[in-house]
Design a protein around this motif. Structure first.
Motif, PDB file in Angstrom:
ATOM      1  N   LEU A  53     -21.158   5.690  36.902  1.00  0.00           N
ATOM      2  CA  LEU A  53     -20.740   4.865  35.845  1.00  0.00           C
ATOM      3  C   LEU A  53     -21.948   4.261  35.281  1.00  0.00           C
ATOM      4  CD1 LEU A  53     -18.479   4.837  38.243  1.00  0.00           C
ATOM      5  CD2 LEU A  53     -17.507   2.880  37.138  1.00  0.00           C
ATOM      6  N   CYS A  58     -20.105  -5.285  41.599  1.00  0.00           N
ATOM      7  CA  CYS A  58     -20.404  -4.156  42.672  1.00  0.00           C
ATOM      8  C   CYS A  58     -21.962  -4.557  43.113  1.00  0.00           C
ATOM      9  CB  CYS A  58     -20.974  -2.938  42.141  1.00  0.00           C
ATOM     10  SG  CYS A  58     -21.712  -1.667  42.862  1.00  0.00           S
ATOM     11  N   CYS A 104     -29.210  -0.244  40.923  1.00  0.00           N
ATOM     12  CA  CYS A 104     -28.241   0.793  40.097  1.00  0.00           C
ATOM     13  C   CYS A 104     -28.371  -0.117  38.680  1.00  0.00           C
ATOM     14  CB  CYS A 104     -26.867   0.519  40.594  1.00  0.00           C
ATOM     15  SG  CYS A 104     -25.901   1.869  39.733  1.00  0.00           S
ATOM     16  N   CYS A 139     -19.905   0.408  34.044  1.00  0.00           N
ATOM     17  CA  CYS A 139     -21.096  -0.284  34.567  1.00  0.00           C
ATOM     18  C   CYS A 139     -22.161  -0.054  33.530  1.00  0.00           C
ATOM     19  CB  CYS A 139     -21.533   0.414  35.828  1.00  0.00           C
ATOM     20  SG  CYS A 139     -20.605   0.211  37.172  1.00  0.00           S
TER      21      CYS A 139
END
Ligand code: SF4
Lengths: 94, 370
Positions: free
Chosen positions: B347, B331, B338, B355
């Motif tokens: 996530l 990602c 993030c 994640c």
């Protein structure tokens, strides 16, 4: 949140077996044991606790395994915090 | 296999790992999905992928309840939290999940009365202690948690508590697995079945996966050895041309599930015709709402709930990660915009989210000097 924590039943709190006192690594907390209705909950039984409810009975050995897993994965503190958090245990209000 | 010595029984771990290497077909690329977020966590934390042959790929499934909740549903919940007189209660994981205008924690900082709870019963007690307020439980979770919400509602009815409301976001694991099996971009060879959900639903609900889709299922425990054994059982089934539901975690999971739990769920909840899942879209019959008999305690009846639909931030690829199309680190936002401290997607919030699990794993390895 999906953690399940092992504890041992040290006291049955009412005749209908809705609640029991469990010992989780030396901390006593009130939990709901309605889900064990069928298997029956007894003093000394080890149970897996999830969000304040006993989900299933386990053996002492499995309990030790589960505690070890929580310790290894660094989740033990979080798990203890969860157990300490159950507020419905005070008095007989709920 | 340099981490093997850390395990409780290094010898057994080594033997199981060797056995997997021995029985796999070297020319085949295996894809197994671990459905449950707890498994995702263990797999990353213990680096189990390192103990597997390179041609066994583990795909992370939809089994983290905050991860599959679309942002719109979060916003609906937070709009209830903004109502005057409301005390909004949620589990810790939920407190850090971003909605369009921030997380519950941020909303609390701006003055909303949002409190963290550890059990649905904590929320009920709060309602009893604050008769002048309306206490709303943001209920979330799979079949592991839904019985607890159900029993709390039954308790509320028994005690005639009229200022307690449930905003139900409970979801069901079986329709999610079915949706994955039916989705065209998916090629899964077998499933590592969730351990704790199965203590409630038992082993039978997975039969259709084996029978109708010809995919093996092994319900697994959470220890590293449990997971390795389950993977070995899956590979063996495939090698022998079988597709069955096997129960590696039978020491905890009874085949017929937990009857009182299923009864309580059935008494309080009915299945929604459809419900939106992050990454998976609308799935029919995949979530629970309160039965009309419990409308008195239903936050969706008591408060205006818009049913907002929000698309995820553009660069976020949570949907692809949830479907197993991308690995978390692929990602664009992973580890940059993030992080667990500043999650863009859910996530990255719960330790069971793919994640977050991946992020912690990468950092642990880096800290270990690799
Ligand atoms: S890294 Fe963040 S934005 Fe990207 S998929 Fe994971 S949670 Fe979503």
């Amino acid at each position: 949140m999906c953690l399940a924590i092992p504890g041992q039943i040290v006291e049955l709190l009412d005749g209908d077996h809705h609640y029991a006192m469990v010992d989780v690594s030396g901390v006593r907390r009130k939990i709901n044991i309605h889900l064990l209705k069928q298997e029956g909950a007894h003093l000394g039984d080890w149970v897996l606790i999830h969000v304040g409810f006993a989900m299933s009975k386990i053996s002492e050995e499995q309990a030790a395994e589960q505690l070890r897993l929580l310790g290894m994965s660094g989740e033990a503190d979080e798990a203890m915090q969860e157990v300490l958090g159950y507020q419905f245990g005070e008095g007989n209000k709920t | 296999m340099k981490y093997v010595d850390e395990f409780r029984d290094p010898e057994l771990i080594r033997k199981t790992s060797d056995e997997i290497h021995r029985v796999v077909d070297p020319d085949y690329h295996y894809r197994f999905m671990e459905v449950c977020g707890g498994h995702t966590f263990s797999i990353f934390r213990f680096g189990l992928q390192n103990l597997l042959p390179a041609n066994i790929e583990l795909v992370h499934g939809p089994g983290c309840p905050v991860c599959v909740l679309p942002m719109g549903r979060m916003d609906d919940g937070l709009s209830i939290a903004r109502q005057p007189g409301v005390i909004f209660t949620a589990f810790g994981d939920v407190m850090r999940v971003p909605g369009r205008q921030g997380t519950p924690l941020e909303l609390r900082a701006r003055g909303a009365d949002i409190r963290m709870i550890y059990s649905p019963l904590d929320a009920l007690k709060m309602a009893i202690d604050h008769p002048d307020r309306q206490v709303v439980l943001f209920a979330i979770g799979f079949e592991t948690t839904a019985p607890s919400t159900a029993l709390t509602l039954l308790r509320a009815r028994e005690r005639n508590v009229s200022n307690f409301f449930v905003f139900s976001n409970h979801v069901l694991i079986i329709p999610a697995i079915r949706a994955i099996l039916d989705s065209p971009d998916m090629r899964i060879d077998g499933f590592i079945g969730p351990g704790h959900v199965s203590t409630v639903i038992g082993a039978h609900p997975y039969e259709f996966i084996a029978k109708n889709y010809g995919k093996p299922v092994v319900i697994s425990g959470f220890e590293p050895l449990d997971l390795l054994q389950s993977i070995l059982m899956l590979v063996k089934q495939m090698r022998e041309g079988r597709s069955e539901v096997e129960n590696q975690y039978s020491r905890v999971v009874p085949a017929q599930g937990n009857i009182p739990a299923l009864q309580a769920m059935n008494e309080v909840f009915e299945v929604r015709p459809f419900f939106e899942w992050r990454g998976l879209g609308f799935i029919s019959q995949s979530a629970l709402k309160l039965r009309p008999e419990f409308a008195r305690w239903d936050a969706e009846v008591r408060f205006p709930v818009e049913g907002v639909r929000v698309t995820d931030p553009k660069a976020a690829q949570c949907g692809e990660v949830l479907k197993g199309v991308l690995k978390p680190h692929q990602c664009k936002l992973f580890g940059k915009e993030c992080t667990p401290e500043h999650p863009v997607g859910a996530l990255m919030v719960s330790s069971e989210g793919a994640c977050a699990a991946y992020y912690h794993h990468v950092h642990l390895r880096q800290a270990a000097g690799e």
